[in-house]
Design a protein around this motif. Structure first.
Motif, PDB file in Angstrom:
ATOM      1  N   LEU A 174       0.821  -1.216   0.000  1.00 54.72           N
ATOM      2  CA  LEU A 174       0.000   0.000   0.000  1.00 54.72           C
ATOM      3  C   LEU A 174       0.852   1.262   0.000  1.00 54.72           C
ATOM      4  N   LYS A 175       2.018   1.213   0.640  1.00 54.46           N
ATOM      5  CA  LYS A 175       2.920   2.362   0.578  1.00 54.46           C
ATOM      6  C   LYS A 175       3.461   2.561  -0.836  1.00 54.46           C
ATOM      7  N   GLU A 176       3.788   1.466  -1.513  1.00 54.39           N
ATOM      8  CA  GLU A 176       4.278   1.578  -2.888  1.00 54.39           C
ATOM      9  C   GLU A 176       3.156   2.045  -3.814  1.00 54.39           C
ATOM     10  N   LEU A 177       1.932   1.584  -3.592  1.00 56.76           N
ATOM     11  CA  LEU A 177       0.783   2.075  -4.355  1.00 56.76           C
ATOM     12  C   LEU A 177       0.651   3.582  -4.205  1.00 56.76           C
ATOM     13  N   HIS A 178       0.810   4.075  -2.998  1.00 56.40           N
ATOM     14  CA  HIS A 178       0.720   5.514  -2.737  1.00 56.40           C
ATOM     15  C   HIS A 178       1.793   6.267  -3.529  1.00 56.40           C
ATOM     16  N   ARG A 179       3.016   5.726  -3.545  1.00 58.73           N
ATOM     17  CA  ARG A 179       4.098   6.376  -4.293  1.00 58.73           C
ATOM     18  C   ARG A 179       3.816   6.382  -5.793  1.00 58.73           C
ATOM     19  N   VAL A 180       3.313   5.264  -6.306  1.00 61.26           N
ATOM     20  CA  VAL A 180       3.013   5.188  -7.743  1.00 61.26           C
ATOM     21  C   VAL A 180       1.921   6.191  -8.114  1.00 61.26           C
ATOM     22  N   LEU A 181       0.859   6.243  -7.321  1.00 61.95           N
ATOM     23  CA  LEU A 181      -0.239   7.177  -7.630  1.00 61.95           C
ATOM     24  C   LEU A 181       0.204   8.630  -7.501  1.00 61.95           C
ATOM     25  N   SER A 182       1.163   8.891  -6.616  1.00 59.18           N
ATOM     26  CA  SER A 182       1.628  10.273  -6.434  1.00 59.18           C
ATOM     27  C   SER A 182       2.324  10.807  -7.681  1.00 59.18           C
ATOM     28  N   ARG A 183       2.743   9.906  -8.569  1.00 53.94           N
ATOM     29  CA  ARG A 183       3.414  10.332  -9.803  1.00 53.94           C
ATOM     30  C   ARG A 183       2.458  10.429 -10.991  1.00 53.94           C
ATOM     31  N   CYS A 184       1.189  10.156 -10.768  1.00 53.57           N
ATOM     32  CA  CYS A 184       0.233  10.077 -11.873  1.00 53.57           C
ATOM     33  C   CYS A 184      -0.574  11.356 -12.011  1.00 53.57           C
ATOM     34  N   GLY A 185       0.077  12.471 -12.223  1.00 55.32           N
ATOM     35  CA  GLY A 185      -0.646  13.729 -12.373  1.00 55.32           C
ATOM     36  C   GLY A 185      -1.526  13.994 -11.178  1.00 55.32           C
ATOM     37  N   SER A 186      -0.996  13.732  -9.989  1.00 56.44           N
ATOM     38  CA  SER A 186      -1.820  13.667  -8.800  1.00 56.44           C
ATOM     39  C   SER A 186      -1.949  15.011  -8.097  1.00 56.44           C
ATOM     40  N   SER A 187      -2.938  15.089  -7.220  1.00 53.88           N
ATOM     41  CA  SER A 187      -3.188  16.317  -6.482  1.00 53.88           C
ATOM     42  C   SER A 187      -3.552  15.973  -5.051  1.00 53.88           C
ATOM     43  N   GLY A 188      -3.511  16.993  -4.210  1.00 55.48           N
ATOM     44  CA  GLY A 188      -3.921  16.804  -2.821  1.00 55.48           C
ATOM     45  C   GLY A 188      -2.743  16.858  -1.875  1.00 55.48           C
ATOM     46  N   GLN A 205      -7.895   6.341   0.940  1.00 55.56           N
ATOM     47  CA  GLN A 205      -8.917   6.463  -0.107  1.00 55.56           C
ATOM     48  C   GLN A 205      -8.387   7.352  -1.222  1.00 55.56           C
ATOM     49  N   TYR A 206      -8.547   6.881  -2.455  1.00 58.31           N
ATOM     50  CA  TYR A 206      -8.071   7.596  -3.635  1.00 58.31           C
ATOM     51  C   TYR A 206      -9.207   7.758  -4.646  1.00 58.31           C
ATOM     52  N   ARG A 207      -9.226   8.921  -5.277  1.00 62.19           N
ATOM     53  CA  ARG A 207     -10.097   9.166  -6.428  1.00 62.19           C
ATOM     54  C   ARG A 207      -9.210   9.119  -7.656  1.00 62.19           C
ATOM     55  N   ILE A 208      -9.484   8.187  -8.572  1.00 63.31           N
ATOM     56  CA  ILE A 208      -8.584   7.918  -9.686  1.00 63.31           C
ATOM     57  C   ILE A 208      -9.301   8.154 -11.005  1.00 63.31           C
ATOM     58  N   GLY A 209      -8.708   8.987 -11.858  1.00 64.40           N
ATOM     59  CA  GLY A 209      -9.197   9.197 -13.210  1.00 64.40           C
ATOM     60  C   GLY A 209      -8.320   8.436 -14.189  1.00 64.40           C
ATOM     61  N   PHE A 210      -8.928   7.781 -15.172  1.00 61.61           N
ATOM     62  CA  PHE A 210      -8.142   6.928 -16.053  1.00 61.61           C
ATOM     63  C   PHE A 210      -8.679   6.954 -17.476  1.00 61.61           C
ATOM     64  N   GLY A 211      -7.794   6.569 -18.405  1.00 61.80           N
ATOM     65  CA  GLY A 211      -8.182   6.405 -19.797  1.00 61.80           C
ATOM     66  C   GLY A 211      -8.607   4.977 -20.055  1.00 61.80           C
ATOM     67  N   GLU A 212      -9.672   4.790 -20.776  1.00 58.17           N
ATOM     68  CA  GLU A 212     -10.210   3.440 -21.003  1.00 58.17           C
ATOM     69  C   GLU A 212      -9.333   2.608 -21.930  1.00 58.17           C
ATOM     70  N   ALA A 213      -8.952   3.174 -23.050  1.00 61.38           N
ATOM     71  CA  ALA A 213      -8.264   2.391 -24.075  1.00 61.38           C
ATOM     72  C   ALA A 213      -6.874   1.957 -23.628  1.00 61.38           C
ATOM     73  N   GLU A 214      -6.116   2.889 -23.035  1.00 56.03           N
ATOM     74  CA  GLU A 214      -4.722   2.598 -22.728  1.00 56.03           C
ATOM     75  C   GLU A 214      -4.501   2.102 -21.300  1.00 56.03           C
ATOM     76  N   ILE A 217      -3.534   5.602 -15.745  1.00 63.52           N
ATOM     77  CA  ILE A 217      -3.996   6.544 -14.742  1.00 63.52           C
ATOM     78  C   ILE A 217      -3.701   7.958 -15.232  1.00 63.52           C
ATOM     79  N   LYS A 218      -4.721   8.784 -15.322  1.00 64.71           N
ATOM     80  CA  LYS A 218      -4.552  10.165 -15.766  1.00 64.71           C
ATOM     81  C   LYS A 218      -4.349  11.115 -14.596  1.00 64.71           C
ATOM     82  N   GLN A 219      -5.050  10.843 -13.515  1.00 63.88           N
ATOM     83  CA  GLN A 219      -4.967  11.713 -12.339  1.00 63.88           C
ATOM     84  C   GLN A 219      -5.392  10.924 -11.118  1.00 63.88           C
ATOM     85  N   ALA A 220      -4.801  11.250  -9.983  1.00 69.61           N
ATOM     86  CA  ALA A 220      -5.186  10.605  -8.731  1.00 69.61           C
ATOM     87  C   ALA A 220      -5.200  11.635  -7.610  1.00 69.61           C
TER      88      ALA A 220
END
Length: 244
Positions: A174-188, A205-214, A217-220
């Motif tokens: 879960l700590k590594e997940l947090h680090r990965v999401l922090s690099r995904c155009g993230s905010s907060g 808790q994370y709110r994640i925006g993503f592209g369907e085709a590819e 993760i666009k934003q977290a």
């Protein structure tokens, strides 16, 4: 956030045998080519699982995931029992804890020493060395990234256009997940913090925006991180060997 979105609620398992000093002789492992530590919850861990279940009892979930390791499954079960929106908890090996290989069998203090060395390295891309029969930091990150792709694929099959998904996993994952999401155009403000203690049954808790085709993760946005407010002060006391 533009495009498709999902909410991911993450829970670390309750206190397990390996989280308590002096319990190494009773450690249990899976029977695999690369055995994984498969500890039971302690009595304290079972109490913690009941408390986090109460916290999440009224949360609506569209899908629920747990690691297939016992300590995670036995934390997920009380959550499912108290939450009417969870019909079943699906086991994903993808969200297992990082494997420390032979270090876990020889001496748990070796795991702590390994983590201290890795914490001192700023560029985590350099952490490719694997403990024999174990995983490197880069291996763990790769698995986290695969989990996120798997999560997107699953979310696209759910009836809700903006599903909420529960994931019961492990501290280092879960700590590594947090680090990965922090690099995904993230905010907060909860991204970019220093190392944070992740208590047993801590909730993120994370709110994640993503592209369907590819499947990207666009934003977290991190809305809650490693929160143990549901834990009674006595129940929250532990003397961990390492965070897994």
């Amino acid at each position: 956030m533009a495009g498709r979105q999902l909410t991911l609620v993450c829970v670390r398992h309750g206190q397990a045998d390996h989280n308590v000093r002096g319990n190494a002789p009773i450690f249990v492992f899976t029977e695999e080519e690369k055995p994984a530590l498969n500890s039971d919850l302690t009595e304290l861990g079972r109490q913690q699982a009941k408390l986090v279940a109460k916290r999440l009892a009224t949360q609506k979930f569209d899908f629920a995931i747990s690691s297939d390791l016992k300590r995670a499954k036995d934390t997920a079960d009380p959550i499912a029992s108290l939450n009417d929106t969870i019909e079943t908890v699906v086991e994903w090996k993808t969200v297992r804890e990082r494997c420390f290989g032979i270090f876990e069998r020889i001496d748990p203090e070796l795991c702590r020493s390994q983590l201290r060395v890795e914490d001192a390295i700023e560029d985590k891309d350099l952490l490719t060395w694997r403990i024999p029969k174990g995983e490197s930091v880069v291996d763990l990150r790769t698995r986290v990234e695969e989990f996120l792709r798997q999560l997107i694929r699953k979310s696209l099959t759910l009836p809700s256009k903006e599903p909420t998904i529960l994931c019961v996993s492990h501290g280092l994952f879960l700590k590594e997940l947090h680090r990965v999401l922090s690099r995904c155009g993230s905010s907060g403000p909860m991204f970019g913090q220093g190392d944070v203690s992740y208590p047993n049954t801590g909730v993120s808790q994370y709110r994640i925006g993503f592209g369907e085709a590819e499947e990207e993760i666009k934003q977290a946005e991190c809305q809650v991180y490693a929160c143990g407010d549901h834990l009674d002060p006595i129940v929250n006391i532990s003397d961990p060997i390492f965070i897994a």
